[in-house]
Design an enzyme around this catalytic site. Sequence first.
Site, PDB file in Angstrom:
ATOM      1  N   ASP A 177       1.496 -61.575  -8.965  1.00 31.15           N
ATOM      2  CA  ASP A 177       1.926 -61.292 -10.602  1.00 31.15           C
ATOM      3  C   ASP A 177       3.291 -61.450 -10.590  1.00 31.15           C
ATOM      4  O   ASP A 177       3.967 -61.060  -9.876  1.00 31.15           O
ATOM      5  CB  ASP A 177       1.843 -59.591 -10.642  1.00 31.15           C
ATOM      6  N   HIS A 178       3.641 -62.458 -11.279  1.00 30.32           N
ATOM      7  CA  HIS A 178       4.839 -63.283 -11.247  1.00 30.32           C
ATOM      8  C   HIS A 178       6.006 -62.423 -11.655  1.00 30.32           C
ATOM      9  O   HIS A 178       7.287 -62.277 -11.367  1.00 30.32           O
ATOM     10  CB  HIS A 178       5.054 -64.584 -12.182  1.00 30.32           C
ATOM     11  N   HIS A 240       1.408 -56.279 -15.841  1.00 31.13           N
ATOM     12  CA  HIS A 240       2.762 -56.478 -15.745  1.00 31.13           C
ATOM     13  C   HIS A 240       3.626 -54.986 -15.664  1.00 31.13           C
ATOM     14  O   HIS A 240       4.469 -54.713 -15.018  1.00 31.13           O
ATOM     15  CB  HIS A 240       3.252 -57.401 -16.752  1.00 31.13           C
TER      16      HIS A 240
END
Length: 484
Positions: A177-178, A240
Amino acid sequence: MVSRVIPVEPFDLVIFGGTGDLARRKILPGLFRRYCAGQIPADSQIIGAARSEHDATEFRAIVAEAIREFGGGKACEDGTLDEFLQRIDYVTVDARGDTGWSELASKVRKDLINAFYFSVGPGLFGDLAERLHRYDMADDDSRIVVEKPFGRDLATAKALNASLAKHFDETQIYRIDHYLGKETVQNLMAVRFGNMLFEPLWNSQYIDHIQISVAETVGVGGRGGYYDKSGAMRDMVQNHLMQLLCLIAMEPPAKFDPDAVRDEKLKVIRALDPVEPHHIVRGQYGPSADDDGFRTHVGDPASKTESFVAMKIAISNWRWAGTPFYLRTGKKLKARTSEITVVFKDAPHSIFGAEAGRHNNELRIRLQPNEGMTLDVTIKEPGQGGMRLVDVPLDMSFAEALGPNVAEVPDAYERLIMDVIRGNQTLFMRGDEVEAAWAWTDPIIEGWQARGEVPKTYDSGSDGPTDAMAMIARDGRIWREIKL
């Protein structure tokens, strides 16, 4: 301040989907920047793998073009780009067949760290995992990286976990998950657990509420087909925003260790209360002068998919009982920004009288753009008669506070890929964490469908639906303004 770069050990990285959009925009330019920084050893190898028919020379030209377009302005002179391209190879493979796998296996060196990046749709995860073992490319030290969406509900997430678990141990799976690779997100832990100033106050006794906002100015664009099946809840909240919530709310781990951190994040998810329908607002942006609107882009004039979600969340544990968390995210809003705002309670008694007004401290953590933190403190307004109070910000922009070399700090994908090579899973989601998030999310989505709810229309370039403002106003609070 000059960033200290620690090289990783030599490695072979295979990027499945190596000609895809994510590889071109993020993965390959990020690897080049790490090479320029001296972090990637010269004897490492990066192999693109995809269905497209290319030889190594043609793929290197694709990589060079991607770096020039998305490399972030990093200089390519002095032969650095040519050096990097010599580390690039390519194999045409069929994820569901046998084409190319023997050739790929001959190129992967078993005496180095091996990592396999699944930059493909989740429907191919199981096929790739099976073939990596069938062709003897993966062993107990290999790592695989899988992109979101990791399932679209609890059932599909469990199925994906099971398909990967047939061939890889949980310690080998890196669910990326960036958002967790952003410098400011990691600083959440540093601010909380590295400063005596904050952690004693980080609870419901001192914090009134917390807001997490992730706003985008873009619409769904060419992702209409995907987004109409996903929506903001699946695309943003379940992963996110959930991860940001966990880092803000978790208990101090015993040590900065991958499983210790992820254990505490999992406890937060399991402590989330079900969300009442009147504590959720869904929105969908309408047509405007510069955009045809959400329903046109997704190709469904009756679409009930949301492009905006706002909600009030409660965490039932000792630390946070009585402190609400307000989350919102949406497309086609008036500014692109990601921010966490921690609003502290008013002082229990003001010695300055009613004319001084009400004042409370706010800690704002900016994830993008202009990463940094701002703490509002109350002081006497200069030059005024009497004791008039005013709130002023103590502002720390990373670019200003850490000097020009802060630009050399790795971006999210760069950092996370290097963590894969190091074998550090701290910033990656664990399987039980993903399943717990879906177990909380699914009833919310099922409730919308059962009630036949239609999202509220909002104007492009606005703050979102007015109902979202009303939701938080009922509690006597207001959203932080969405601005750059």
